[in-house]
Design a protein around this motif. Structure first.
Motif, PDB file in Angstrom:
ATOM      1  N   ASN A  69      34.198   1.541  14.685  1.00 46.99           N
ATOM      2  CA  ASN A  69      35.095   0.401  14.551  1.00 46.99           C
ATOM      3  C   ASN A  69      34.512  -0.639  13.599  1.00 46.99           C
ATOM      4  OD1 ASN A  69      33.268  -1.235  15.956  1.00 46.99           O
ATOM      5  ND2 ASN A  69      34.254  -0.853  17.914  1.00 46.99           N
ATOM      6  N   ALA A  70      35.352  -1.611  13.221  1.00 51.79           N
ATOM      7  CA  ALA A  70      34.962  -2.607  12.219  1.00 51.79           C
ATOM      8  C   ALA A  70      33.767  -3.432  12.675  1.00 51.79           C
ATOM      9  CB  ALA A  70      36.155  -3.504  11.896  1.00 51.79           C
ATOM     10  N   ALA A  71      33.709  -3.790  13.967  1.00 53.68           N
ATOM     11  CA  ALA A  71      32.589  -4.596  14.458  1.00 53.68           C
ATOM     12  C   ALA A  71      31.265  -3.859  14.267  1.00 53.68           C
ATOM     13  CB  ALA A  71      32.801  -4.949  15.935  1.00 53.68           C
ATOM     14  N   ARG A  72      31.266  -2.564  14.512  1.00 52.57           N
ATOM     15  CA  ARG A  72      30.033  -1.785  14.332  1.00 52.57           C
ATOM     16  C   ARG A  72      29.657  -1.689  12.859  1.00 52.57           C
ATOM     17  NH1 ARG A  72      30.370   3.642  17.581  1.00 52.57           N
ATOM     18  NH2 ARG A  72      28.318   3.865  16.656  1.00 52.57           N
ATOM     19  N   VAL A  73      30.658  -1.580  11.984  1.00 54.88           N
ATOM     20  CA  VAL A  73      30.385  -1.518  10.550  1.00 54.88           C
ATOM     21  C   VAL A  73      29.781  -2.837  10.093  1.00 54.88           C
ATOM     22  CG1 VAL A  73      31.415  -1.306   8.251  1.00 54.88           C
ATOM     23  CG2 VAL A  73      32.170   0.208  10.098  1.00 54.88           C
ATOM     24  N   VAL A  74      30.369  -3.957  10.522  1.00 58.35           N
ATOM     25  CA  VAL A  74      29.853  -5.270  10.134  1.00 58.35           C
ATOM     26  C   VAL A  74      28.446  -5.460  10.694  1.00 58.35           C
ATOM     27  CG1 VAL A  74      30.201  -7.764  10.319  1.00 58.35           C
ATOM     28  CG2 VAL A  74      32.154  -6.271   9.874  1.00 58.35           C
ATOM     29  N   ARG A  75      28.208  -5.035  11.925  1.00 58.18           N
ATOM     30  CA  ARG A  75      26.870  -5.140  12.520  1.00 58.18           C
ATOM     31  C   ARG A  75      25.867  -4.322  11.697  1.00 58.18           C
ATOM     32  NH1 ARG A  75      24.694  -8.255  15.513  1.00 58.18           N
ATOM     33  NH2 ARG A  75      26.532  -8.444  16.799  1.00 58.18           N
ATOM     34  N   ARG A  76      26.279  -3.143  11.276  1.00 49.20           N
ATOM     35  CA  ARG A  76      25.384  -2.305  10.474  1.00 49.20           C
ATOM     36  C   ARG A  76      25.097  -2.942   9.121  1.00 49.20           C
ATOM     37  NH1 ARG A  76      25.582   3.842   9.074  1.00 49.20           N
ATOM     38  NH2 ARG A  76      23.523   3.991   8.173  1.00 49.20           N
ATOM     39  N   ILE A  77      26.112  -3.554   8.512  1.00 43.20           N
ATOM     40  CA  ILE A  77      25.914  -4.260   7.242  1.00 43.20           C
ATOM     41  C   ILE A  77      24.876  -5.363   7.430  1.00 43.20           C
ATOM     42  CG2 ILE A  77      27.002  -5.843   5.595  1.00 43.20           C
ATOM     43  CD1 ILE A  77      29.581  -4.139   5.949  1.00 43.20           C
ATOM     44  N   LEU A  78      25.017  -6.114   8.505  1.00 41.29           N
ATOM     45  CA  LEU A  78      24.080  -7.202   8.781  1.00 41.29           C
ATOM     46  C   LEU A  78      22.659  -6.659   8.971  1.00 41.29           C
ATOM     47  CD1 LEU A  78      23.698 -10.249   9.323  1.00 41.29           C
ATOM     48  CD2 LEU A  78      24.171  -9.758  11.735  1.00 41.29           C
TER      49      LEU A  78
END
Length: 112
Positions: free
Chosen positions: A2-11
């Motif tokens: 999901n998008a939250a996991r993608v954003v967390r991974r980017i961070l």
């Protein structure tokens, strides 16, 4: 994913602080927090902008989803599990039977 996991991974991959990543991507820190918590779903372009701000390439792969088993097959398999399993007996040695059949056909090798 999901998008939250993608954003967390980017961070995580960037090693940047939240405030710096938000500033580089042109979003507020509170908006970034909403993305990370899953309260707000960012648009694809916003996720791509966060990745670019972090110095990352966003790469998307598409693949076919596995096909589910037909419901009828699952029902038959479940039905079969209701029966007691038959104990396996000893294996039968069919070698002599095959040799005799080959001898009668005339295809028995000389060394057998």
């Amino acid at each position: 994913m999901n998008a939250a996991r993608v954003v967390r991974r980017i961070l995580e991959e960037s090693g940047m602080a939240k405030s710096r990543l938000a500033a580089e991507a042109g979003v507020s820190r509170s908006q970034l927090d909403r993305y990370l918590s899953g309260r707000t779903q960012p648009a694809f372009e916003q996720v791509a902008r966060l990745a670019r701000a972090a110095g990352l390439d966003l790469d998307v792969h598409l693949r076919p989803q596995p096909k589910p088993f037909p419901e009828d097959l699952l029902l038959v398999l479940e039905f079969g599990e209701t029966f007691a399993a038959k104990p396996a007996g000893p294996l039968v040695n069919l070698g002599p039977v095959w040799r005799e059949a080959a001898r009668r056909r005339g295809t028995l090798p000389a060394h057998a």
